[in-house]
Design an enzyme around this catalytic site. Structure first.
Site, PDB file in Angstrom:
ATOM      1  N   HIS A   1       0.872  -1.197   0.000  1.00 25.11           N
ATOM      2  CA  HIS A   1       0.000   0.000   0.000  1.00 25.11           C
ATOM      3  C   HIS A   1       0.896   1.230   0.000  1.00 25.11           C
ATOM      4  O   HIS A   1       1.499   1.579   1.015  1.00 25.11           O
ATOM      5  CB  HIS A   1      -0.899   0.012   1.243  1.00 25.11           C
ATOM      6  CG  HIS A   1      -1.843   1.188   1.290  1.00 25.11           C
ATOM      7  ND1 HIS A   1      -3.188   1.053   1.520  1.00 25.11           N
ATOM      8  CD2 HIS A   1      -1.631   2.523   1.130  1.00 25.11           C
ATOM      9  CE1 HIS A   1      -3.771   2.248   1.494  1.00 25.11           C
ATOM     10  NE2 HIS A   1      -2.833   3.162   1.272  1.00 25.11           N
TER      11      HIS A   1
ATOM     12  N   HIS B   1       1.571   5.391  -1.745  1.00 30.09           N
ATOM     13  CA  HIS B   1       1.229   6.557  -2.562  1.00 30.09           C
ATOM     14  C   HIS B   1       2.504   7.121  -3.165  1.00 30.09           C
ATOM     15  O   HIS B   1       3.398   7.549  -2.434  1.00 30.09           O
ATOM     16  CB  HIS B   1       0.537   7.629  -1.712  1.00 30.09           C
ATOM     17  CG  HIS B   1      -0.728   7.133  -1.072  1.00 30.09           C
ATOM     18  ND1 HIS B   1      -1.954   7.210  -1.696  1.00 30.09           N
ATOM     19  CD2 HIS B   1      -0.949   6.500   0.107  1.00 30.09           C
ATOM     20  CE1 HIS B   1      -2.874   6.668  -0.915  1.00 30.09           C
ATOM     21  NE2 HIS B   1      -2.297   6.224   0.185  1.00 30.09           N
ATOM     22  N   LEU B   2       2.562   7.120  -4.493  1.00 32.16           N
ATOM     23  CA  LEU B   2       3.747   7.654  -5.185  1.00 32.16           C
ATOM     24  C   LEU B   2       3.499   9.034  -5.782  1.00 32.16           C
ATOM     25  O   LEU B   2       4.446   9.691  -6.211  1.00 32.16           O
ATOM     26  CB  LEU B   2       4.196   6.696  -6.292  1.00 32.16           C
ATOM     27  CG  LEU B   2       4.922   5.432  -5.847  1.00 32.16           C
ATOM     28  CD1 LEU B   2       5.184   4.518  -7.049  1.00 32.16           C
ATOM     29  CD2 LEU B   2       6.235   5.752  -5.142  1.00 32.16           C
ATOM     30  N   ARG B   3       2.211   9.456  -5.875  1.00 32.02           N
ATOM     31  CA  ARG B   3       1.858  10.730  -6.521  1.00 32.02           C
ATOM     32  C   ARG B   3       2.347  10.728  -7.969  1.00 32.02           C
ATOM     33  O   ARG B   3       2.461   9.672  -8.568  1.00 32.02           O
ATOM     34  CB  ARG B   3       2.400  11.938  -5.734  1.00 32.02           C
ATOM     35  CG  ARG B   3       2.201  11.884  -4.202  1.00 32.02           C
ATOM     36  CD  ARG B   3       0.769  11.727  -3.755  1.00 32.02           C
ATOM     37  NE  ARG B   3       0.636  11.971  -2.300  1.00 32.02           N
ATOM     38  CZ  ARG B   3      -0.352  11.514  -1.560  1.00 32.02           C
ATOM     39  NH1 ARG B   3      -1.308  10.763  -2.095  1.00 32.02           N
ATOM     40  NH2 ARG B   3      -0.420  11.790  -0.272  1.00 32.02           N
TER      41      ARG B   3
ATOM     42  N   ASN C   1      -5.135   7.281  -6.109  1.00 28.07           N
ATOM     43  CA  ASN C   1      -5.840   8.527  -5.746  1.00 28.07           C
ATOM     44  C   ASN C   1      -5.077   9.775  -6.198  1.00 28.07           C
ATOM     45  O   ASN C   1      -4.766  10.655  -5.417  1.00 28.07           O
ATOM     46  CB  ASN C   1      -6.165   8.588  -4.245  1.00 28.07           C
ATOM     47  CG  ASN C   1      -4.938   8.588  -3.347  1.00 28.07           C
ATOM     48  OD1 ASN C   1      -3.897   8.046  -3.703  1.00 28.07           O
ATOM     49  ND2 ASN C   1      -5.045   9.188  -2.173  1.00 28.07           N
TER      50      ASN C   1
ATOM     51  N   LYS D   1      -9.484  -0.143  -5.952  1.00 22.76           N
ATOM     52  CA  LYS D   1      -9.529   0.475  -4.628  1.00 22.76           C
ATOM     53  C   LYS D   1     -10.853   1.160  -4.348  1.00 22.76           C
ATOM     54  O   LYS D   1     -11.312   1.995  -5.137  1.00 22.76           O
ATOM     55  CB  LYS D   1      -8.383   1.505  -4.536  1.00 22.76           C
ATOM     56  CG  LYS D   1      -8.252   2.221  -3.208  1.00 22.76           C
ATOM     57  CD  LYS D   1      -7.697   1.320  -2.113  1.00 22.76           C
ATOM     58  CE  LYS D   1      -7.753   2.003  -0.757  1.00 22.76           C
ATOM     59  NZ  LYS D   1      -6.587   2.833  -0.489  1.00 22.76           N
TER      60      LYS D   1
ATOM     61  N   HIS E   1     -10.300   1.386   1.676  1.00 25.35           N
ATOM     62  CA  HIS E   1     -10.107   2.327   2.781  1.00 25.35           C
ATOM     63  C   HIS E   1     -11.328   2.124   3.672  1.00 25.35           C
ATOM     64  O   HIS E   1     -12.425   2.576   3.346  1.00 25.35           O
ATOM     65  CB  HIS E   1     -10.011   3.772   2.284  1.00 25.35           C
ATOM     66  CG  HIS E   1      -9.813   4.747   3.405  1.00 25.35           C
ATOM     67  ND1 HIS E   1      -8.615   5.370   3.643  1.00 25.35           N
ATOM     68  CD2 HIS E   1     -10.654   5.149   4.402  1.00 25.35           C
ATOM     69  CE1 HIS E   1      -8.727   6.135   4.727  1.00 25.35           C
ATOM     70  NE2 HIS E   1      -9.956   6.017   5.198  1.00 25.35           N
TER      71      HIS E   1
ATOM     72  N   HIS F   1      -4.621  -0.601   5.653  1.00 24.19           N
ATOM     73  CA  HIS F   1      -4.171   0.164   6.827  1.00 24.19           C
ATOM     74  C   HIS F   1      -5.115   0.033   8.021  1.00 24.19           C
ATOM     75  O   HIS F   1      -5.698   1.009   8.471  1.00 24.19           O
ATOM     76  CB  HIS F   1      -3.890   1.624   6.468  1.00 24.19           C
ATOM     77  CG  HIS F   1      -4.952   2.372   5.704  1.00 24.19           C
ATOM     78  ND1 HIS F   1      -6.301   2.259   5.956  1.00 24.19           N
ATOM     79  CD2 HIS F   1      -4.849   3.272   4.701  1.00 24.19           C
ATOM     80  CE1 HIS F   1      -6.968   3.056   5.148  1.00 24.19           C
ATOM     81  NE2 HIS F   1      -6.102   3.672   4.370  1.00 24.19           N
TER      82      HIS F   1
ATOM     83  N   LEU G   1      -4.948   9.172   8.054  1.00 24.88           N
ATOM     84  CA  LEU G   1      -6.241   8.495   8.111  1.00 24.88           C
ATOM     85  C   LEU G   1      -6.069   7.041   7.707  1.00 24.88           C
ATOM     86  O   LEU G   1      -5.311   6.776   6.777  1.00 24.88           O
ATOM     87  CB  LEU G   1      -7.249   9.198   7.188  1.00 24.88           C
ATOM     88  CG  LEU G   1      -7.722  10.563   7.705  1.00 24.88           C
ATOM     89  CD1 LEU G   1      -8.518  11.297   6.638  1.00 24.88           C
ATOM     90  CD2 LEU G   1      -8.550  10.394   8.980  1.00 24.88           C
TER      91      LEU G   1
ATOM     92  N   ASP H   1       1.514   2.689   3.501  1.00 23.96           N
ATOM     93  CA  ASP H   1       0.649   3.860   3.336  1.00 23.96           C
ATOM     94  C   ASP H   1       1.480   5.139   3.388  1.00 23.96           C
ATOM     95  O   ASP H   1       0.998   6.176   3.837  1.00 23.96           O
ATOM     96  CB  ASP H   1      -0.471   3.892   4.384  1.00 23.96           C
ATOM     97  CG  ASP H   1      -1.549   4.913   4.046  1.00 23.96           C
ATOM     98  OD1 ASP H   1      -1.633   5.320   2.879  1.00 23.96           O
ATOM     99  OD2 ASP H   1      -2.298   5.290   4.966  1.00 23.96           O
TER     100      ASP H   1
ATOM    101  N   HIS I   1       3.057  14.547   1.590  1.00 23.83           N
ATOM    102  CA  HIS I   1       2.435  15.857   1.398  1.00 23.83           C
ATOM    103  C   HIS I   1       3.526  16.893   1.632  1.00 23.83           C
ATOM    104  O   HIS I   1       4.375  16.699   2.515  1.00 23.83           O
ATOM    105  CB  HIS I   1       1.305  16.075   2.413  1.00 23.83           C
ATOM    106  CG  HIS I   1       0.108  15.192   2.202  1.00 23.83           C
ATOM    107  ND1 HIS I   1      -0.882  15.482   1.291  1.00 23.83           N
ATOM    108  CD2 HIS I   1      -0.237  14.013   2.764  1.00 23.83           C
ATOM    109  CE1 HIS I   1      -1.801  14.523   1.318  1.00 23.83           C
ATOM    110  NE2 HIS I   1      -1.429  13.607   2.203  1.00 23.83           N
TER     111      HIS I   1
ATOM    112  N   ALA J   1      -3.849  14.750   5.677  1.00 28.23           N
ATOM    113  CA  ALA J   1      -3.638  13.467   6.354  1.00 28.23           C
ATOM    114  C   ALA J   1      -2.610  12.650   5.590  1.00 28.23           C
ATOM    115  O   ALA J   1      -2.690  12.542   4.369  1.00 28.23           O
ATOM    116  CB  ALA J   1      -4.957  12.709   6.422  1.00 28.23           C
TER     117      ALA J   1
END
Ligand SMILES: NC(=O)N[C@@H](CC(=O)O)C(=O)O
Ligand SMILES: [Zn+2]
Ligand SMILES: [Zn+2]
Length: 350
Positions: free
Chosen positions: A20, A22-24, A48, A106, A143, A181, A226, A254, A258, A270
């Protein structure tokens, strides 16, 4: 002999995967990807983005951008996902499966977390699509929080189990599900005990910290993610699950970058940034639990088995050696603050 001198000094593991992440995209992707690729062989990449990755075509293009951002000489395999919307068609699922590039779809309940506005408003609208996922063996990644603002934020995961997860799994008992998560003893117990194909990812921060960490000496936004950190009893239940040896629990950082200014803000985003030092954070958590022997299963074996992918053949070595987590790191045209910035860790990736 004292405990210190008998303690394990090095730990060799099959190369781990992050189930899980996030690479953006764009400049942020280029900044954060090397951290993950340094440690992990593969990762399930969350969809996302803005706008979200909703089609196989978009997932394939995003995968290409990730591979293009990978520094020369590094090896890493992005495992792509689609973002489920009210309008995702069964046909799109078939395409995703046939592509061989998409490994999960997802579910973001609309409004539950960062970039979830396009998420599902009512799962009932997705039943034909979910039936197709069940048929072709496409996992649903969730989620797992309800979005009803009348429900206390600390209860949203437990209520999700009763209101969404259990009815869904009664209706579609063969659907492969990953409860992402997890943060509560309710989720850990549900995943450990229920029938059918279910797995769960657990973050390093939820193994290391309870909710007090967010408020220690003042409000500390870098510990806000979150689902939000919970009480100590829940943290302990997660440690128990992760170190139990059960193949249903596996590593998912996760890691959610940011920019510093968006975290240290009147309405801070978050997400905790852990890609830099993920495996070392997990080693710390397993070490504290006296369960370093269970780290390899959790980090390197259970996830691949659940997703039906081969086990990695390379390995990594962790050494017991203290080092200081940097205060911040460059990220695109901003900076990112890694979890526990300035603190020291006892394990280091060799
Ligand atoms: N975990 C988080 O707090 N944030 C994630 C979204 C998510 O995984 O819910 C993000 O994309 O920033
Ligand atoms: Zn989430
Ligand atoms: Zn996430």
């Amino acid at each position: 002999m004292n405990k210190e001198s008998t303690a394990l000094q090095t730990l060799r593991l099959t190369r781990p995967d992050d189930w899980h992440l996030h690479l953006r995209d764009g400049a942020v992707l280029a900044s954060v990807l090397p951290h993950t690729a340094h440690q992990f062989a593969r990762a399930i990449v969350m969809p996302n983005l803005k706008p979200p990755i909703t089609t196989t075509e978009q997932a394939a293009a995003y995968r290409t951008r990730i591979l293009e951002a990978l520094p020369q000489g590094m090896q890493f395999e992005p495992l792509m996902t689609l973002y489920l919307t009210d309008n995702t068609s069964p046909d799109e699922i078939r395409k995703a499966k046939e592509s061989g590039l998409v490994h999960g779809v997802k579910l973001y309940p609309a409004g539950a977390t960062t970039n979830s506005d396009a998420g599902v408003t009512d799962l009932k609208k997705c039943y034909r699509t979910l039936e197709m996922m069940q048929e072709v063996g496409m996992p649903l990644l969730m989620h797992g929080e309800v979005t009803d603002q009348a429900i206390d934020i600390f209860d949203r995961e437990a209520v999700f189990i009763d209101q969404v997860l259990q009815p869904l799994r009664r209706d579609l008992p063969m659907l492969k599900v990953v409860f992402e998560h997890i943060t509560t003893k309710h989720a850990a117990e549900y995943v450990a005990q229920s029938d059918g194909q279910i797995g769960a990812t657990i973050t390093a921060h939820h193994l290391l910290y309870n909710r007090n960490e967010i408020f220690k000496g003042g409000i500390r936004p870098h510990y806000y993610c979150l689902p939000v950190l919970k009480r100590e009893e829940h943290r302990q239940a997660l440690v128990k699950a992760a170190t139990s040896g059960s193949a249903r629990f596996f590593l998912g950082t996760d890691s959610a970058p940011h920019p510093k200014g968006m975290k240290e803000h009147a309405c801070g985003c978050a997400g905790c940034y852990t890609a830099l030092h993920a495996i070392e954070l997990y080693a710390e958590a397993f070490d504290r639990a006296g369960a370093l022997d269970k780290l390899e299963g959790f980090a390197s074996i259970h996830g691949a088995a659940f997703y039906g992918l081969p086990r990695n053949t390379q390995s990594i070595t962790l050494v017991r050696e203290s080092w200081t987590i940097p205060a911040e790191l460059p990220m695109g045209d901003a900076t990112v603050v890694p979890l526990d910035a300035g603190a020291s860790l006892n394990w280091r990736l060799a």
